[in-house]
Design a protein around this motif. Structure first.
Motif, PDB file in Angstrom:
ATOM      1  N   ALA A 237      -8.939  10.079 -11.395  1.00  0.00           N
ATOM      2  CA  ALA A 237      -7.916  10.180 -10.357  1.00  0.00           C
ATOM      3  C   ALA A 237      -8.603  10.195  -8.999  1.00  0.00           C
ATOM      4  CB  ALA A 237      -7.081  11.439 -10.536  1.00  0.00           C
ATOM      5  N   SER A 238      -8.045   9.457  -8.075  1.00  0.00           N
ATOM      6  CA  SER A 238      -8.580   9.423  -6.722  1.00  0.00           C
ATOM      7  C   SER A 238      -7.506   9.846  -5.732  1.00  0.00           C
ATOM      8  CB  SER A 238      -9.081   8.014  -6.379  1.00  0.00           C
ATOM      9  OG  SER A 238      -7.987   7.118  -6.328  1.00  0.00           O
ATOM     10  N   LEU A 239      -7.958  10.303  -4.580  1.00  0.00           N
ATOM     11  CA  LEU A 239      -7.037  10.770  -3.542  1.00  0.00           C
ATOM     12  C   LEU A 239      -7.492  10.251  -2.193  1.00  0.00           C
ATOM     13  CD1 LEU A 239      -4.715  12.593  -2.536  1.00  0.00           C
ATOM     14  CD2 LEU A 239      -6.372  14.473  -2.446  1.00  0.00           C
ATOM     15  N   ASP A 240      -6.599   9.582  -1.493  1.00  0.00           N
ATOM     16  CA  ASP A 240      -6.848   9.115  -0.137  1.00  0.00           C
ATOM     17  C   ASP A 240      -5.751   9.691   0.744  1.00  0.00           C
ATOM     18  OD1 ASP A 240      -7.527   5.865   1.414  1.00  0.00           O
ATOM     19  OD2 ASP A 240      -7.169   7.846   2.265  1.00  0.00           O
ATOM     20  N   LYS A 241      -6.052  10.793   1.402  1.00  0.00           N
ATOM     21  CA  LYS A 241      -5.038  11.467   2.200  1.00  0.00           C
ATOM     22  C   LYS A 241      -4.598  10.607   3.376  1.00  0.00           C
ATOM     23  CE  LYS A 241      -6.619  16.168   1.257  1.00  0.00           C
ATOM     24  NZ  LYS A 241      -7.072  17.429   1.883  1.00  0.00           N
ATOM     25  N   SER A 242      -5.519   9.909   3.986  1.00  0.00           N
ATOM     26  CA  SER A 242      -5.178   9.141   5.188  1.00  0.00           C
ATOM     27  C   SER A 242      -4.150   8.060   4.904  1.00  0.00           C
ATOM     28  CB  SER A 242      -6.445   8.534   5.803  1.00  0.00           C
ATOM     29  OG  SER A 242      -7.047   7.637   4.884  1.00  0.00           O
ATOM     30  N   SER A 243      -4.203   7.485   3.700  1.00  0.00           N
ATOM     31  CA  SER A 243      -3.234   6.445   3.350  1.00  0.00           C
ATOM     32  C   SER A 243      -2.054   7.017   2.574  1.00  0.00           C
ATOM     33  CB  SER A 243      -3.901   5.343   2.525  1.00  0.00           C
ATOM     34  OG  SER A 243      -4.295   5.838   1.257  1.00  0.00           O
ATOM     35  N   GLY A 244      -2.075   8.301   2.267  1.00  0.00           N
ATOM     36  CA  GLY A 244      -0.991   8.934   1.528  1.00  0.00           C
ATOM     37  C   GLY A 244      -0.879   8.420   0.108  1.00  0.00           C
ATOM     38  N   ARG A 245      -2.029   8.289  -0.569  1.00  0.00           N
ATOM     39  CA  ARG A 245      -2.001   7.662  -1.876  1.00  0.00           C
ATOM     40  C   ARG A 245      -2.983   8.321  -2.845  1.00  0.00           C
ATOM     41  NH1 ARG A 245      -3.693   1.919  -3.332  1.00  0.00           N
ATOM     42  NH2 ARG A 245      -2.525   1.620  -5.255  1.00  0.00           N
ATOM     43  N   SER A 246      -2.513   8.444  -4.096  1.00  0.00           N
ATOM     44  CA  SER A 246      -3.383   8.839  -5.182  1.00  0.00           C
ATOM     45  C   SER A 246      -3.183   7.859  -6.333  1.00  0.00           C
ATOM     46  CB  SER A 246      -3.075  10.253  -5.658  1.00  0.00           C
ATOM     47  OG  SER A 246      -3.882  10.601  -6.775  1.00  0.00           O
ATOM     48  N   THR A 247      -4.251   7.579  -7.065  1.00  0.00           N
ATOM     49  CA  THR A 247      -4.143   6.706  -8.226  1.00  0.00           C
ATOM     50  C   THR A 247      -4.753   7.401  -9.431  1.00  0.00           C
ATOM     51  OG1 THR A 247      -6.241   5.612  -7.731  1.00  0.00           O
ATOM     52  CG2 THR A 247      -4.237   4.594  -6.852  1.00  0.00           C
ATOM     53  N   LEU A 248      -4.165   7.141 -10.590  1.00  0.00           N
ATOM     54  CA  LEU A 248      -4.698   7.605 -11.871  1.00  0.00           C
ATOM     55  C   LEU A 248      -5.089   6.368 -12.662  1.00  0.00           C
ATOM     56  CD1 LEU A 248      -5.242   9.940 -13.871  1.00  0.00           C
ATOM     57  CD2 LEU A 248      -2.950   9.556 -14.777  1.00  0.00           C
ATOM     58  N   TYR A 249      -6.388   6.255 -12.921  1.00  0.00           N
ATOM     59  CA  TYR A 249      -6.927   5.119 -13.658  1.00  0.00           C
ATOM     60  C   TYR A 249      -7.133   5.545 -15.108  1.00  0.00           C
ATOM     61  CZ  TYR A 249     -10.406   1.624 -15.075  1.00  0.00           C
ATOM     62  OH  TYR A 249     -11.099   0.640 -15.732  1.00  0.00           O
ATOM     63  N   ILE A 250      -6.579   4.762 -16.033  1.00  0.00           N
ATOM     64  CA  ILE A 250      -6.773   5.018 -17.463  1.00  0.00           C
ATOM     65  C   ILE A 250      -7.545   3.838 -18.037  1.00  0.00           C
ATOM     66  CG2 ILE A 250      -5.670   5.465 -19.684  1.00  0.00           C
ATOM     67  CD1 ILE A 250      -3.259   6.556 -18.186  1.00  0.00           C
ATOM     68  N   ALA A 251      -8.709   4.112 -18.571  1.00  0.00           N
ATOM     69  CA  ALA A 251      -9.536   3.057 -19.148  1.00  0.00           C
ATOM     70  C   ALA A 251      -9.231   2.895 -20.636  1.00  0.00           C
ATOM     71  CB  ALA A 251     -11.005   3.390 -18.947  1.00  0.00           C
ATOM     72  N   ALA A 252      -9.286   1.659 -21.073  1.00  0.00           N
ATOM     73  CA  ALA A 252      -9.157   1.339 -22.501  1.00  0.00           C
ATOM     74  C   ALA A 252      -7.976   2.085 -23.122  1.00  0.00           C
ATOM     75  CB  ALA A 252     -10.454   1.668 -23.235  1.00  0.00           C
TER      76      ALA A 252
END
Lengths: 113, 112
Positions: free
Chosen positions: A64-79
């Motif tokens: 999971a990543s967080l970019d506060k400046s862009s107001g976005r978080s992503t959850l990456y699921i591999a395989a």
């Protein structure tokens, strides 16, 4: 007022695919961001908590990543696996305290064998 | 390793009846809260507590009552059940107001 949006509301992928779930928020002044998994008829299971000083967290096949400046978080699921099928919710922790937590409505993920 | 325990898991009430949903945690968490989850509405905060003896209202408190006499327990009382209170209720706890949140398994309530 903070708004948390998760798009798409539902996602269907074949087994083995790498995928990204998105979470966007309108107020960048957040403290933490947490990702949960919810299986049908069950409670919410914490997956990853990104604290204010961090930009990402990893656990196994999840990142999971967080970019506060862009107001976005992503959850990456591999395989991805069929066992990953569930609804994934993100929640923002505003700097004012947990009584002001704002939950997204979730992305329902289906991983097809 | 119990975590957050909610009882009962399922309950059917008639309009006007009262009942208490129980919530207990064994992690010595100061912060506890109750949410309801409805289709299309997401999770909404009903009441919360930052420690024993302290409670406060959340987003949708009407028709519900809470108390916090111990650190471990945070019961939710429905005073006079209405069909609009048909929902899935979740109790959650964390070590602090901005700490990682842990949820119970939920209590599914139907009001006829």
């Amino acid at each position: 007022k903070q708004e948390v949006t998760q798009i798409p509301a539902a996602l269907s992928v074949p087994e083995g695919e790498n995928l990204v779930l998105n979470c966007s928020f309108t107020d960048s002044a957040i403290y933490n961001l947490q990702w949960f998994r919810q299986d049908p008829g069950k409670g919410l299971t914490s997956l990853l908590l990104i604290q204010s000083s961090q930009r990402e967290q990893t656990s196994g096949r999840l990142n999971a990543s967080l970019d506060k400046s862009s107001g976005r978080s992503t959850l990456y699921i591999a395989a991805s696996q069929p066992g990953d099928s569930a609804t994934y919710l993100c929640v923002s922790y505003p700097q004012g305290g947990s009584e002001k937590l704002v939950f997204g409505k979730g992305t329902k993920l289906t991983v097809n064998p | 390793n119990a975590g957050v325990t909610q009882t009962p898991k399922f309950q059917v009430l008639k309009t006007g009846q009262s009942m208490t949903l129980q919530c207990a945690q064994d992690m010595n968490h100061e912060y506890m809260s109750w949410y309801r989850q409805d289709p299309g509405m997401g999770l909404r905060l009903i009441h919360y507590s930052v420690g024993a003896g302290i409670t406060d209202q959340g987003e949708v408190p009407n028709g519900y009552n809470v108390s916090r006499s111990t650190t471990e327990d945070f019961p939710l009382r429905l005073l006079s059940a209405a069909p609009s209170q048909t929902s899935v209720y979740f109790c959650a706890s964390s070590y602090a107001t901005i700490g990682e949140l842990f949820f119970g398994e939920g209590s599914r309530l139907t009001v006829l």
